[in-house]
Structures are given as C-alpha cells and as structure tokens.
Design a protein around this motif. Sequence first.
Motif, PDB file in Angstrom:
ATOM      1  N   ARG A 240      37.726  20.502   2.533  1.00  0.00           N
ATOM      2  CA  ARG A 240      36.927  19.294   2.810  1.00  0.00           C
ATOM      3  C   ARG A 240      37.441  18.580   4.054  1.00  0.00           C
ATOM      4  NH1 ARG A 240      37.375  18.314  -2.595  1.00  0.00           N
ATOM      5  NH2 ARG A 240      35.528  18.844  -3.747  1.00  0.00           N
ATOM      6  N   ARG A 241      38.760  18.463   4.156  1.00  0.00           N
ATOM      7  CA  ARG A 241      39.350  17.805   5.334  1.00  0.00           C
ATOM      8  C   ARG A 241      39.040  18.581   6.606  1.00  0.00           C
ATOM      9  NH1 ARG A 241      45.292  15.923   3.099  1.00  0.00           N
ATOM     10  NH2 ARG A 241      44.492  14.272   1.761  1.00  0.00           N
ATOM     11  N   ALA A 242      39.078  19.893   6.523  1.00  0.00           N
ATOM     12  CA  ALA A 242      38.786  20.726   7.687  1.00  0.00           C
ATOM     13  C   ALA A 242      37.323  20.561   8.107  1.00  0.00           C
ATOM     14  CB  ALA A 242      39.094  22.183   7.376  1.00  0.00           C
ATOM     15  N   ALA A 243      36.414  20.546   7.142  1.00  0.00           N
ATOM     16  CA  ALA A 243      34.991  20.356   7.455  1.00  0.00           C
ATOM     17  C   ALA A 243      34.748  18.968   8.048  1.00  0.00           C
ATOM     18  CB  ALA A 243      34.142  20.569   6.199  1.00  0.00           C
ATOM     19  N   ALA A 244      35.432  17.966   7.520  1.00  0.00           N
ATOM     20  CA  ALA A 244      35.315  16.606   8.068  1.00  0.00           C
ATOM     21  C   ALA A 244      35.800  16.570   9.509  1.00  0.00           C
ATOM     22  CB  ALA A 244      36.101  15.621   7.210  1.00  0.00           C
ATOM     23  N   GLU A 245      36.863  17.290   9.785  1.00  0.00           N
ATOM     24  CA  GLU A 245      37.370  17.379  11.159  1.00  0.00           C
ATOM     25  C   GLU A 245      36.336  18.028  12.065  1.00  0.00           C
ATOM     26  OE1 GLU A 245      39.942  17.098  14.469  1.00  0.00           O
ATOM     27  OE2 GLU A 245      39.897  16.049  12.546  1.00  0.00           O
ATOM     28  N   GLY A 246      35.630  19.033  11.559  1.00  0.00           N
ATOM     29  CA  GLY A 246      34.569  19.666  12.335  1.00  0.00           C
ATOM     30  C   GLY A 246      33.466  18.682  12.695  1.00  0.00           C
TER      31      GLY A 246
ATOM     32  N   ASP B 171      33.903  27.678   0.493  1.00  0.00           N
ATOM     33  CA  ASP B 171      33.737  27.528   1.934  1.00  0.00           C
ATOM     34  C   ASP B 171      33.365  26.109   2.319  1.00  0.00           C
ATOM     35  OD1 ASP B 171      34.157  30.275   2.158  1.00  0.00           O
ATOM     36  OD2 ASP B 171      32.021  30.704   1.966  1.00  0.00           O
ATOM     37  N   GLY B 172      33.883  25.669   3.446  1.00  0.00           N
ATOM     38  CA  GLY B 172      33.492  24.385   4.009  1.00  0.00           C
ATOM     39  C   GLY B 172      32.137  24.529   4.669  1.00  0.00           C
ATOM     40  N   LEU B 173      31.395  23.445   4.730  1.00  0.00           N
ATOM     41  CA  LEU B 173      30.032  23.498   5.230  1.00  0.00           C
ATOM     42  C   LEU B 173      29.754  22.243   6.046  1.00  0.00           C
ATOM     43  CD1 LEU B 173      27.458  25.261   4.833  1.00  0.00           C
ATOM     44  CD2 LEU B 173      26.891  23.770   2.930  1.00  0.00           C
TER      45      LEU B 173
ATOM     46  N   SER C 158      22.936  11.801   9.953  1.00  0.00           N
ATOM     47  CA  SER C 158      22.566  12.824   8.973  1.00  0.00           C
ATOM     48  C   SER C 158      23.557  13.998   8.940  1.00  0.00           C
ATOM     49  CB  SER C 158      21.168  13.330   9.317  1.00  0.00           C
ATOM     50  OG  SER C 158      20.798  14.376   8.497  1.00  0.00           O
ATOM     51  N   LEU C 159      24.408  14.107   9.944  1.00  0.00           N
ATOM     52  CA  LEU C 159      25.389  15.196   9.992  1.00  0.00           C
ATOM     53  C   LEU C 159      26.451  14.963   8.923  1.00  0.00           C
ATOM     54  CD1 LEU C 159      26.235  17.754  11.511  1.00  0.00           C
ATOM     55  CD2 LEU C 159      27.503  16.309  13.086  1.00  0.00           C
ATOM     56  N   GLN C 160      26.551  15.902   7.989  1.00  0.00           N
ATOM     57  CA  GLN C 160      27.441  15.761   6.829  1.00  0.00           C
ATOM     58  C   GLN C 160      28.327  16.992   6.677  1.00  0.00           C
ATOM     59  OE1 GLN C 160      27.406  12.944   4.846  1.00  0.00           O
ATOM     60  NE2 GLN C 160      25.952  12.155   6.369  1.00  0.00           N
ATOM     61  N   TYR C 161      29.286  16.891   5.769  1.00  0.00           N
ATOM     62  CA  TYR C 161      30.137  18.036   5.449  1.00  0.00           C
ATOM     63  C   TYR C 161      30.291  18.124   3.945  1.00  0.00           C
ATOM     64  CZ  TYR C 161      33.815  14.609   4.686  1.00  0.00           C
ATOM     65  OH  TYR C 161      34.542  13.547   4.228  1.00  0.00           O
ATOM     66  N   GLY C 162      30.674  19.298   3.474  1.00  0.00           N
ATOM     67  CA  GLY C 162      30.879  19.493   2.045  1.00  0.00           C
ATOM     68  C   GLY C 162      31.408  20.890   1.779  1.00  0.00           C
TER      69      GLY C 162
ATOM     70  N   PRO D  49      23.005  22.595  23.676  1.00  0.00           N
ATOM     71  CA  PRO D  49      23.800  23.053  22.528  1.00  0.00           C
ATOM     72  C   PRO D  49      24.956  22.103  22.200  1.00  0.00           C
ATOM     73  CG  PRO D  49      23.694  24.739  24.255  1.00  0.00           C
ATOM     74  CD  PRO D  49      23.033  23.538  24.777  1.00  0.00           C
ATOM     75  N   PHE D  50      24.847  21.444  21.078  1.00  0.00           N
ATOM     76  CA  PHE D  50      25.892  20.514  20.648  1.00  0.00           C
ATOM     77  C   PHE D  50      26.446  20.888  19.277  1.00  0.00           C
ATOM     78  CE2 PHE D  50      22.290  18.973  18.364  1.00  0.00           C
ATOM     79  CZ  PHE D  50      22.780  18.369  17.230  1.00  0.00           C
ATOM     80  N   PHE D  51      25.632  21.556  18.451  1.00  0.00           N
ATOM     81  CA  PHE D  51      26.008  21.861  17.073  1.00  0.00           C
ATOM     82  C   PHE D  51      26.694  23.214  17.031  1.00  0.00           C
ATOM     83  CE2 PHE D  51      25.109  23.252  12.675  1.00  0.00           C
ATOM     84  CZ  PHE D  51      25.687  22.188  12.008  1.00  0.00           C
ATOM     85  N   GLY D  52      28.001  23.168  17.076  1.00  0.00           N
ATOM     86  CA  GLY D  52      28.796  24.382  17.051  1.00  0.00           C
ATOM     87  C   GLY D  52      30.249  24.023  17.286  1.00  0.00           C
TER      88      GLY D  52
END
Length: 145
Positions: free
Chosen positions: A33-39, A101-103, A92-96, A123-126
């Motif tokens: 979760r922390r890694a996805a939040a960092e993303g 797997d992180g998402l 609207s950009l979220q993580y979970g 291209p910004f989402f990546g």
Amino acid sequence: MITVNIDTKPRDLRKMVEKLGRTFTKNHKRAMRRAAAEGVNRINKRTSLGLDVKEQPFRPYSKAYKAFRENRTPALPTNKVRLIFTGQMRKSLQYGLRGQDGLIFFDSKTESRKAAQNNRTRPFFGLNKSDRRAIRDVYFKGLKI
C-alpha cells in the motif's frame, strides 16, 4: 573478497525461514500500500511540475484550447501544461491492493476516460526508472525485514 561462514543446524535454518516468511506475509500488504501511494505521489508531483513520464515538459496546448482555457478559467496559467482544469481527474487518481499486488487507478469512469485521452497526447500516467526505484525502496523499507 569477504566470506562469511554460518554454522547452523537444519532445524535452526528451518525456524529462520519460517520466521522470515511470517514477517514477510504480515508486512507485505502494508508495504505494498505504501509503495502504491508513493507511485501516486510521484505521478502527481511530476504532473504538477508539467513533466511527462520521461521527465520532459508536456507538449504545449493548441491555440484553440489555449483560448478556450483563458476564457473559461482566466486564473489558471496557460503557458505551462499541468493537466489541471477542474482538478477532478487528479483527485480521482487512487491506489489500493488487488490480491497481493499494488494498484494505481482512477476511481471514476469519466475521469479514467479523460486520463486516457490526456495520456495519448501527453503521457503522464506511468512510472519511469527512477519512479520504480523509489517505489521499490519504499516497499522494502515497509517490509522491515
């Protein structure tokens, strides 16, 4: 060359592996979760700076869109592209997590479509190599092994 000799019995080694496995299982979800939040944080920060996934400035707005934007929201600058009009897409950009797997995702269908359209031209989402490295470091730090 440095060598390390470990003198252990198979029973001791089995206990160490079991303990490591329990620690990994216990901390994995929190670390992911922390890694996805960092993303998400890295994508938002880079986009706020007007940079794409490759850390290059976004392509400028077209003349027609620039005029529309200036009429609609005169307070927002048009000289630097930051992909913010109402702020709904970025909000609207979220993580979970999905399973183990992180998402990173958009929680609104409308905002997801908007993001896909923006991502085609700017291209910004990546995640680039430095993003992945930072996310990996956050993940391993979160494991606390």
